[in-house]
Design a protein around this motif. Structure first.
Motif, PDB file in Angstrom:
ATOM      1  N   LYS A 217       0.844  -1.207   0.000  1.00 50.65           N
ATOM      2  CA  LYS A 217       0.000   0.000   0.000  1.00 50.65           C
ATOM      3  C   LYS A 217       0.870   1.244   0.000  1.00 50.65           C
ATOM      4  CE  LYS A 217      -4.302  -1.779   1.741  1.00 50.65           C
ATOM      5  NZ  LYS A 217      -5.306  -1.782   2.796  1.00 50.65           N
ATOM      6  N   VAL A 218       0.463   2.199  -0.802  1.00 54.84           N
ATOM      7  CA  VAL A 218       1.197   3.452  -0.924  1.00 54.84           C
ATOM      8  C   VAL A 218       0.421   4.539  -0.194  1.00 54.84           C
ATOM      9  CG1 VAL A 218       2.067   5.183  -2.525  1.00 54.84           C
ATOM     10  CG2 VAL A 218       2.184   2.771  -3.135  1.00 54.84           C
ATOM     11  N   ALA A 219       1.112   5.256   0.669  1.00 50.02           N
ATOM     12  CA  ALA A 219       0.481   6.361   1.404  1.00 50.02           C
ATOM     13  C   ALA A 219       0.685   7.658   0.623  1.00 50.02           C
ATOM     14  CB  ALA A 219       1.097   6.486   2.790  1.00 50.02           C
ATOM     15  N   ILE A 220      -0.394   8.398   0.410  1.00 45.24           N
ATOM     16  CA  ILE A 220      -0.316   9.696  -0.262  1.00 45.24           C
ATOM     17  C   ILE A 220      -0.349  10.785   0.812  1.00 45.24           C
ATOM     18  CG2 ILE A 220      -1.301  11.188  -2.041  1.00 45.24           C
ATOM     19  CD1 ILE A 220      -0.446   8.438  -3.071  1.00 45.24           C
ATOM     20  N   THR A 221       0.692  11.614   0.850  1.00 47.06           N
ATOM     21  CA  THR A 221       0.814  12.646   1.877  1.00 47.06           C
ATOM     22  C   THR A 221      -0.190  13.770   1.651  1.00 47.06           C
ATOM     23  OG1 THR A 221       3.177  12.173   1.983  1.00 47.06           O
ATOM     24  CG2 THR A 221       2.456  14.217   2.999  1.00 47.06           C
ATOM     25  N   ASN A 222      -0.725  14.287   2.744  1.00 47.18           N
ATOM     26  CA  ASN A 222      -1.593  15.457   2.685  1.00 47.18           C
ATOM     27  C   ASN A 222      -0.708  16.683   2.476  1.00 47.18           C
ATOM     28  OD1 ASN A 222      -3.197  17.669   3.194  1.00 47.18           O
ATOM     29  ND2 ASN A 222      -4.278  16.718   4.903  1.00 47.18           N
ATOM     30  N   PRO A 223      -0.818  17.368   1.320  1.00 42.55           N
ATOM     31  CA  PRO A 223       0.078  18.499   1.060  1.00 42.55           C
ATOM     32  C   PRO A 223      -0.141  19.686   1.996  1.00 42.55           C
ATOM     33  CG  PRO A 223      -1.566  18.304  -0.664  1.00 42.55           C
ATOM     34  CD  PRO A 223      -1.732  17.114   0.216  1.00 42.55           C
ATOM     35  N   MET A 224      -1.305  19.733   2.649  1.00 38.36           N
ATOM     36  CA  MET A 224      -1.558  20.805   3.613  1.00 38.36           C
ATOM     37  C   MET A 224      -0.859  20.518   4.950  1.00 38.36           C
ATOM     38  SD  MET A 224      -3.308  22.842   1.827  1.00 38.36           S
ATOM     39  CE  MET A 224      -4.625  23.109   0.635  1.00 38.36           C
ATOM     40  N   ASP A 225      -0.560  19.233   5.182  1.00 40.97           N
ATOM     41  CA  ASP A 225       0.141  18.823   6.396  1.00 40.97           C
ATOM     42  C   ASP A 225       0.917  17.559   6.075  1.00 40.97           C
ATOM     43  OD1 ASP A 225       1.085  17.970   8.814  1.00 40.97           O
ATOM     44  OD2 ASP A 225      -0.823  18.105   9.876  1.00 40.97           O
ATOM     45  N   LYS A 226       2.204  17.726   5.754  1.00 47.72           N
ATOM     46  CA  LYS A 226       2.990  16.608   5.231  1.00 47.72           C
ATOM     47  C   LYS A 226       3.227  15.502   6.264  1.00 47.72           C
ATOM     48  CE  LYS A 226       7.521  18.731   5.972  1.00 47.72           C
ATOM     49  NZ  LYS A 226       8.806  19.052   5.370  1.00 47.72           N
ATOM     50  N   ASN A 227       2.838  15.738   7.511  1.00 50.56           N
ATOM     51  CA  ASN A 227       2.943  14.688   8.529  1.00 50.56           C
ATOM     52  C   ASN A 227       1.703  13.791   8.567  1.00 50.56           C
ATOM     53  OD1 ASN A 227       5.524  15.492   9.541  1.00 50.56           O
ATOM     54  ND2 ASN A 227       4.516  17.238  10.514  1.00 50.56           N
ATOM     55  N   LYS A 228       0.709  14.139   7.737  1.00 51.03           N
ATOM     56  CA  LYS A 228      -0.528  13.357   7.703  1.00 51.03           C
ATOM     57  C   LYS A 228      -0.722  12.708   6.336  1.00 51.03           C
ATOM     58  CE  LYS A 228      -3.055  16.014  11.180  1.00 51.03           C
ATOM     59  NZ  LYS A 228      -4.198  16.911  11.433  1.00 51.03           N
ATOM     60  N   VAL A 229      -1.368  11.546   6.345  1.00 46.65           N
ATOM     61  CA  VAL A 229      -1.657  10.809   5.118  1.00 46.65           C
ATOM     62  C   VAL A 229      -3.150  10.957   4.834  1.00 46.65           C
ATOM     63  CG1 VAL A 229      -1.824   8.484   4.147  1.00 46.65           C
ATOM     64  CG2 VAL A 229       0.229   9.178   5.409  1.00 46.65           C
ATOM     65  N   PHE A 230      -3.514  11.316   3.585  1.00 47.53           N
ATOM     66  CA  PHE A 230      -4.938  11.469   3.305  1.00 47.53           C
ATOM     67  C   PHE A 230      -5.506  10.270   2.548  1.00 47.53           C
ATOM     68  CE2 PHE A 230      -3.606  13.120  -0.850  1.00 47.53           C
ATOM     69  CZ  PHE A 230      -4.604  12.636  -1.687  1.00 47.53           C
ATOM     70  N   ALA A 231      -4.627   9.413   2.007  1.00 47.61           N
ATOM     71  CA  ALA A 231      -5.148   8.246   1.292  1.00 47.61           C
ATOM     72  C   ALA A 231      -4.130   7.120   1.280  1.00 47.61           C
ATOM     73  CB  ALA A 231      -5.517   8.630  -0.140  1.00 47.61           C
ATOM     74  N   LEU A 232      -4.642   5.897   1.276  1.00 48.05           N
ATOM     75  CA  LEU A 232      -3.824   4.694   1.090  1.00 48.05           C
ATOM     76  C   LEU A 232      -4.313   4.003  -0.176  1.00 48.05           C
ATOM     77  CD1 LEU A 232      -3.790   3.207   4.702  1.00 48.05           C
ATOM     78  CD2 LEU A 232      -1.806   4.102   3.489  1.00 48.05           C
ATOM     79  N   LEU A 233      -3.386   3.672  -1.060  1.00 51.54           N
ATOM     80  CA  LEU A 233      -3.793   3.013  -2.298  1.00 51.54           C
ATOM     81  C   LEU A 233      -3.008   1.726  -2.495  1.00 51.54           C
ATOM     82  CD1 LEU A 233      -3.872   6.405  -3.220  1.00 51.54           C
ATOM     83  CD2 LEU A 233      -5.351   5.184  -4.767  1.00 51.54           C
ATOM     84  N   PRO A 234      -3.714   0.626  -2.796  1.00 53.77           N
ATOM     85  CA  PRO A 234      -3.016  -0.648  -3.038  1.00 53.77           C
ATOM     86  C   PRO A 234      -2.318  -0.626  -4.392  1.00 53.77           C
ATOM     87  CG  PRO A 234      -5.371  -0.901  -3.403  1.00 53.77           C
ATOM     88  CD  PRO A 234      -5.169   0.501  -2.913  1.00 53.77           C
ATOM     89  N   ILE A 235      -1.139  -1.214  -4.448  1.00 56.55           N
ATOM     90  CA  ILE A 235      -0.406  -1.288  -5.718  1.00 56.55           C
ATOM     91  C   ILE A 235       0.414  -2.579  -5.712  1.00 56.55           C
ATOM     92  CG2 ILE A 235       1.412   0.206  -4.778  1.00 56.55           C
ATOM     93  CD1 ILE A 235       1.842   1.229  -7.643  1.00 56.55           C
ATOM     94  N   THR A 236       0.236  -3.399  -6.742  1.00 64.50           N
ATOM     95  CA  THR A 236       0.924  -4.697  -6.767  1.00 64.50           C
ATOM     96  C   THR A 236       2.027  -4.761  -7.815  1.00 64.50           C
ATOM     97  OG1 THR A 236      -0.846  -5.526  -8.174  1.00 64.50           O
ATOM     98  CG2 THR A 236      -0.971  -6.064  -5.842  1.00 64.50           C
ATOM     99  N   ASP A 237       1.851  -4.106  -8.941  1.00 62.49           N
ATOM    100  CA  ASP A 237       2.884  -4.165  -9.966  1.00 62.49           C
ATOM    101  C   ASP A 237       2.813  -2.905 -10.805  1.00 62.49           C
ATOM    102  OD1 ASP A 237       4.897  -4.906 -11.625  1.00 62.49           O
ATOM    103  OD2 ASP A 237       3.732  -6.324 -12.799  1.00 62.49           O
ATOM    104  N   GLY A 238       3.543  -1.903 -10.386  1.00 59.44           N
ATOM    105  CA  GLY A 238       3.516  -0.645 -11.104  1.00 59.44           C
ATOM    106  C   GLY A 238       4.227   0.419 -10.298  1.00 59.44           C
TER     107      GLY A 238
END
Length: 332
Positions: A217-238
């Motif tokens: 899973k890839v965590a996407i950082t919240n650009p308004m607060d780089k210490n927080k994650v706003f989304a998690l996205l699964p990724i298997t081959d890419g």
């Protein structure tokens, strides 16, 4: 019917063996500095000895690519191309030739928003707090006078690259780390590494699954607060690459100018603070993430949605999230 059952049984055993093989392994990670950036290399292996052998292979491959494409290394073929700008074509390895050819293809795709000749740009914008006023319109125009991918001449038969203008330069800052991550990943797969992650300063390249069978899973950082994650996205081959301007920018006349500069105009991009691109290859994701910043939200999203197996998430300077149609965001 009997043969079908035998076939099913065979597939069941194969699947069981594959899962069992993964369960006997675990992830091993090493962090180091390569290509002037932080790299985190993770491989799934049976023990630390095997894992370190694989990671060494990846490091050697990334270092080899750096020697080929670095514009800081005066012995690299890229530096040789730049030294001979306006003078004569330079014969290069097929690997570098093909990388430049693909980069020009992305330049055409993005109407010049991506351009490896950006290295010719005069560095008139400062993002270290020292700028007190905007550069003049004339100096901004002059800063990109030698930028233009149309002035890169390729000769496939002789494997040569020629920069038409004296003082013109190419650089791989917006594509090089992604390309290196792709090559390291391909090498490890060819050596039998079933799963892993190469993280080149936020350029994530994954394959396989975690030892327990779950997706990476890839965590996407919240650009308004780089210490927080706003989304998690699964990724298997890419690959997934995030470009953000939440750290380097300047404000003039209530406009936020980012450190990502449009190579066509010399003006910094405005309106977007974060772009995340998902693509089969990190090289493409790397280039497109930068391009979307420059093209803007509407044009960038439109261009992304025309590309197969490519998706994006865009966050504008008002905090609005726009995503391409096939992305499912999972909240942490």
């Amino acid at each position: 019917m009997h043969s079908q059952n035998k076939l099913k049984k065979a597939f069941t055993i194969l699947a069981f063996l594959a899962v069992g093989f993964l369960f006997g392994q675990q992830p091993y990670k090493r962090t180091l500095k390569l290509m002037g950036s932080r790299f985190d290399i993770t491989v799934v292996a049976k023990d630390s000895l095997e894992a370190n052998g694989y990671i060494d292979l990846a490091v050697n491959e990334i270092s080899r690519i750096e020697r080929l494409i670095s514009s800081w290394d005066e012995n690299s073929q890229t530096s040789e191309i730049n030294r001979n700008a306006g003078i004569e074509p330079v014969k290069v390895d097929a690997e570098l030739y093909n990388l430049i050819q693909r980069a020009i293809g992305i330049s055409n795709l993005t109407d010049g928003a991506f351009d490896i000749s950006y290295a010719s740009m005069d560095k008139i914008w400062k993002f270290d707090g020292s700028m007190k006023e905007m550069p003049s319109k004339e100096s901004i125009q002059n800063s990109v006078s030698k930028v233009g991918f149309h002035n890169i001449v390729l000769d496939k038969e002789n494997s040569t690259v020629f920069l038409k203008l004296d003082g013109m330069k190419i650089g791989f800052g917006a594509i090089g780390k992604g390309y290196a991550a792709d090559r390291a990943k391909d090498l490890l797969i060819s050596k039998g590494v079933v799963s892993g992650i190469i993280n080149a300063s936020g350029d994530m390249n994954t394959w396989g699954r975690q030892p327990d069978g779950k997706e990476w899973k890839v965590a996407i950082t919240n650009p308004m607060d780089k210490n927080k994650v706003f989304a998690l996205l699964p990724i298997t081959d890419g690959a997934v690459v995030t470009s953000g301007n939440y750290e380097k920018y300047v404000n003039f006349n209530n406009v936020r100018y980012t450190h990502i500069i449009d190579p066509r105009t010399g003006y910094p991009a405005t309106g977007i603070i974060s772009v995340t691109v998902f693509a089969p290859k990190a090289e493409l994701a790397d280039a497109l993430a930068t391009s979307v910043f420059v093209m803007g939200k509407e044009v960038g999203l439109n261009r992304i949605e025309q590309l197969p197996k490519v998706e994006c998430i865009i966050i504008d300077d008002k905090g609005n999230i726009t995503k391409s149609k096939n992305i499912q965001i999972e909240r942490p």
